[in-house]
Design a protein around this motif. Structure first.
Motif, PDB file in Angstrom:
ATOM      1  N   ILE A  32     -76.778  60.908 -42.363  1.00  0.00           N
ATOM      2  CA  ILE A  32     -76.960  59.952 -43.267  1.00  0.00           C
ATOM      3  C   ILE A  32     -75.943  59.870 -44.349  1.00  0.00           C
ATOM      4  N   LYS A  33     -75.145  58.893 -44.482  1.00  0.00           N
ATOM      5  CA  LYS A  33     -74.105  58.802 -45.782  1.00  0.00           C
ATOM      6  C   LYS A  33     -74.760  58.005 -46.947  1.00  0.00           C
ATOM      7  N   VAL A  34     -74.501  58.385 -47.874  1.00  0.00           N
ATOM      8  CA  VAL A  34     -74.778  57.679 -49.265  1.00  0.00           C
ATOM      9  C   VAL A  34     -73.473  57.384 -50.085  1.00  0.00           C
ATOM     10  N   TYR A  35     -73.346  56.047 -50.452  1.00  0.00           N
ATOM     11  CA  TYR A  35     -72.359  55.753 -51.246  1.00  0.00           C
ATOM     12  C   TYR A  35     -72.769  55.063 -52.514  1.00  0.00           C
ATOM     13  N   THR A  36     -71.965  55.039 -53.352  1.00  0.00           N
ATOM     14  CA  THR A  36     -72.306  54.290 -54.785  1.00  0.00           C
ATOM     15  C   THR A  36     -71.144  53.467 -55.016  1.00  0.00           C
ATOM     16  N   SER A  37     -71.683  52.622 -56.142  1.00  0.00           N
ATOM     17  CA  SER A  37     -70.821  51.719 -56.568  1.00  0.00           C
ATOM     18  C   SER A  37     -71.038  50.983 -57.963  1.00  0.00           C
ATOM     19  N   THR A  38     -70.005  50.816 -58.849  1.00  0.00           N
ATOM     20  CA  THR A  38     -70.437  50.045 -60.211  1.00  0.00           C
ATOM     21  C   THR A  38     -70.654  48.614 -60.088  1.00  0.00           C
ATOM     22  N   VAL A  39     -71.598  48.010 -60.839  1.00  0.00           N
ATOM     23  CA  VAL A  39     -71.829  46.796 -60.795  1.00  0.00           C
ATOM     24  C   VAL A  39     -71.616  46.118 -62.129  1.00  0.00           C
ATOM     25  N   SER A  40     -70.708  45.221 -62.172  1.00  0.00           N
ATOM     26  CA  SER A  40     -70.348  44.649 -63.516  1.00  0.00           C
ATOM     27  C   SER A  40     -71.375  44.109 -64.485  1.00  0.00           C
ATOM     28  N   THR A  41     -72.582  43.786 -63.686  1.00  0.00           N
ATOM     29  CA  THR A  41     -73.629  43.011 -64.779  1.00  0.00           C
ATOM     30  C   THR A  41     -74.688  43.980 -64.709  1.00  0.00           C
ATOM     31  N   SER A  42     -74.821  45.565 -64.415  1.00  0.00           N
ATOM     32  CA  SER A  42     -75.785  46.263 -64.875  1.00  0.00           C
ATOM     33  C   SER A  42     -75.178  47.693 -65.250  1.00  0.00           C
ATOM     34  N   LYS A  43     -75.878  48.576 -65.939  1.00  0.00           N
ATOM     35  CA  LYS A  43     -75.627  50.003 -66.155  1.00  0.00           C
ATOM     36  C   LYS A  43     -76.045  50.564 -65.015  1.00  0.00           C
ATOM     37  N   PHE A  44     -76.753  50.416 -64.030  1.00  0.00           N
ATOM     38  CA  PHE A  44     -77.249  51.251 -63.236  1.00  0.00           C
ATOM     39  C   PHE A  44     -76.388  50.962 -61.756  1.00  0.00           C
ATOM     40  N   LYS A  45     -75.813  52.095 -61.050  1.00  0.00           N
ATOM     41  CA  LYS A  45     -74.753  51.812 -59.867  1.00  0.00           C
ATOM     42  C   LYS A  45     -75.753  51.158 -58.661  1.00  0.00           C
ATOM     43  N   ALA A  46     -75.064  50.440 -57.845  1.00  0.00           N
ATOM     44  CA  ALA A  46     -75.414  50.239 -56.464  1.00  0.00           C
ATOM     45  C   ALA A  46     -75.432  51.405 -55.636  1.00  0.00           C
ATOM     46  N   ILE A  47     -76.405  51.400 -54.512  1.00  0.00           N
ATOM     47  CA  ILE A  47     -76.373  52.434 -53.646  1.00  0.00           C
ATOM     48  C   ILE A  47     -76.150  51.694 -52.155  1.00  0.00           C
ATOM     49  N   LYS A  48     -75.417  52.397 -51.163  1.00  0.00           N
ATOM     50  CA  LYS A  48     -75.207  52.138 -49.889  1.00  0.00           C
ATOM     51  C   LYS A  48     -75.744  53.199 -48.963  1.00  0.00           C
ATOM     52  N   VAL A  49     -76.445  53.073 -48.157  1.00  0.00           N
ATOM     53  CA  VAL A  49     -76.759  54.128 -47.102  1.00  0.00           C
ATOM     54  C   VAL A  49     -76.354  53.706 -45.762  1.00  0.00           C
ATOM     55  N   GLU A  50     -75.428  54.474 -44.862  1.00  0.00           N
ATOM     56  CA  GLU A  50     -75.311  54.113 -43.585  1.00  0.00           C
ATOM     57  C   GLU A  50     -75.333  55.351 -42.507  1.00  0.00           C
ATOM     58  N   CYS A  51     -75.875  54.921 -41.450  1.00  0.00           N
ATOM     59  CA  CYS A  51     -76.425  55.905 -40.507  1.00  0.00           C
ATOM     60  C   CYS A  51     -76.707  55.268 -39.173  1.00  0.00           C
ATOM     61  N   GLU A  52     -76.551  56.228 -37.999  1.00  0.00           N
ATOM     62  CA  GLU A  52     -76.943  55.620 -36.516  1.00  0.00           C
ATOM     63  C   GLU A  52     -78.451  56.320 -36.386  1.00  0.00           C
ATOM     64  N   LEU A  53     -79.075  55.395 -35.742  1.00  0.00           N
ATOM     65  CA  LEU A  53     -80.483  55.939 -35.406  1.00  0.00           C
ATOM     66  C   LEU A  53     -80.653  55.780 -33.925  1.00  0.00           C
ATOM     67  N   ASN A  54     -81.305  56.716 -33.307  1.00  0.00           N
ATOM     68  CA  ASN A  54     -81.928  56.459 -31.747  1.00  0.00           C
ATOM     69  C   ASN A  54     -83.195  55.720 -31.885  1.00  0.00           C
ATOM     70  N   THR A  55     -83.034  54.355 -31.870  1.00  0.00           N
ATOM     71  CA  THR A  55     -84.180  53.615 -31.797  1.00  0.00           C
ATOM     72  C   THR A  55     -83.695  52.308 -31.532  1.00  0.00           C
ATOM     73  N   THR A  56     -84.450  51.280 -31.543  1.00  0.00           N
ATOM     74  CA  THR A  56     -84.326  49.831 -31.180  1.00  0.00           C
ATOM     75  C   THR A  56     -84.391  48.843 -32.616  1.00  0.00           C
ATOM     76  N   ALA A  57     -83.812  47.790 -32.449  1.00  0.00           N
ATOM     77  CA  ALA A  57     -84.181  46.996 -33.535  1.00  0.00           C
ATOM     78  C   ALA A  57     -85.644  46.525 -33.878  1.00  0.00           C
ATOM     79  N   SER A  58     -86.349  46.519 -32.546  1.00  0.00           N
ATOM     80  CA  SER A  58     -87.697  46.104 -32.710  1.00  0.00           C
ATOM     81  C   SER A  58     -88.328  47.485 -33.283  1.00  0.00           C
ATOM     82  N   GLN A  59     -88.068  48.635 -33.023  1.00  0.00           N
ATOM     83  CA  GLN A  59     -88.624  49.830 -33.677  1.00  0.00           C
ATOM     84  C   GLN A  59     -88.443  49.831 -35.219  1.00  0.00           C
ATOM     85  N   MET A  60     -87.399  49.287 -35.503  1.00  0.00           N
ATOM     86  CA  MET A  60     -87.072  49.412 -37.106  1.00  0.00           C
ATOM     87  C   MET A  60     -87.541  48.286 -37.681  1.00  0.00           C
ATOM     88  N   ILE A  61     -87.614  47.163 -37.297  1.00  0.00           N
ATOM     89  CA  ILE A  61     -88.597  46.034 -37.990  1.00  0.00           C
ATOM     90  C   ILE A  61     -90.095  46.286 -38.106  1.00  0.00           C
TER      91      ILE A  61
END
Length: 213
Positions: A32-61
């Protein structure tokens, strides 16, 4: 207490687009990888999470739309309840997040909408915070500004790549520097919970009429 304030960074299973170009790696655990980014319109940073999961799209939804069971995997979520089921792929729900004293709890109303590209089979789940529908509770800070996006891409038999982005202003008097410093903890805990949630029997062999795996 300071560590627990980090839960504000992944309060929501809500979705909408967060377009950022300068993502910086924050932390990683168990794929599970987590990234952050500054946002020009906010003092709070944005978050991005990336990962691969052993599941299907239907299960996720099925997990994402099963809002009443959100507290089982979303870190420090006190409650989730369905407000209105518009269609099998669209709903409104309310959630409250439990934050230790002296920080007040946060709550929000979200509009979840699921779409799938028929050619690529990529699924997106969009659902910004919306106003109204549930009265503001005394002693709880209502979150009005939040946008995020789930992108679920088939990556092989029973494997999906998940990219989740979130930009949120938790409101109230929570120090932005503290929230930004602890940006990795809430997302990691919630995605670890998501992995366990997907293994529960109720989500196995999920089949949704509006999703093609």
């Amino acid at each position: 207490m300071y560590r627990l304030i980090a839960v504000l960074l992944l309060l929501f299973k809500i979705t909408g687009a967060t377009a950022q170009n300068d993502w910086k790696f924050k932390t990683e655990k168990d794929g599970i990888k987590v990234y952050t980014s500054t946002v020009s319109t906010s003092k709070f940073k944005a978050i991005k999470v990336e990962c691969e999961l052993n599941t299907t799209a239907s299960q996720m939804i099925k997990v994402i739309l099963d809002v009443s069971n959100g507290p089982e995997w979303l870190d420090h979520t006190k409650s989730c309840r369905l407000i209105k089921q518009v269609s099998p792929s669209e709903l409104y729900y309310y959630s409250e997040v439990n934050i230790p004293w002296p920080v007040q709890n946060r709550d929000f109303v979200a509009h979840l909408m699921v779409r799938q590209n028929p050619d690529t089979r990529v699924v997106t789940v969009d659902g910004p915070a919306v106003s109204g529908l549930v009265p503001v509770k005394q002693g709880v800070v209502r979150v009005h500004s939040s946008k995020s996006l789930w992108i679920i891409t088939p990556a092989g038999p029973n494997v999906v790549k998940v990219v989740y982005t979130l930009q949120v202003d938790p409101g109230g008097d929570v120090p932005a520097w503290l929230v930004n410093m602890l940006a990795g903890e809430g997302p990691l805990k919630s995605f670890e919970g998501l992995k366990l949630q997907l293994k529960k029997p109720v989500y196995q062999n999920a089949a949704l009429a509006f999703i093609k795996d």
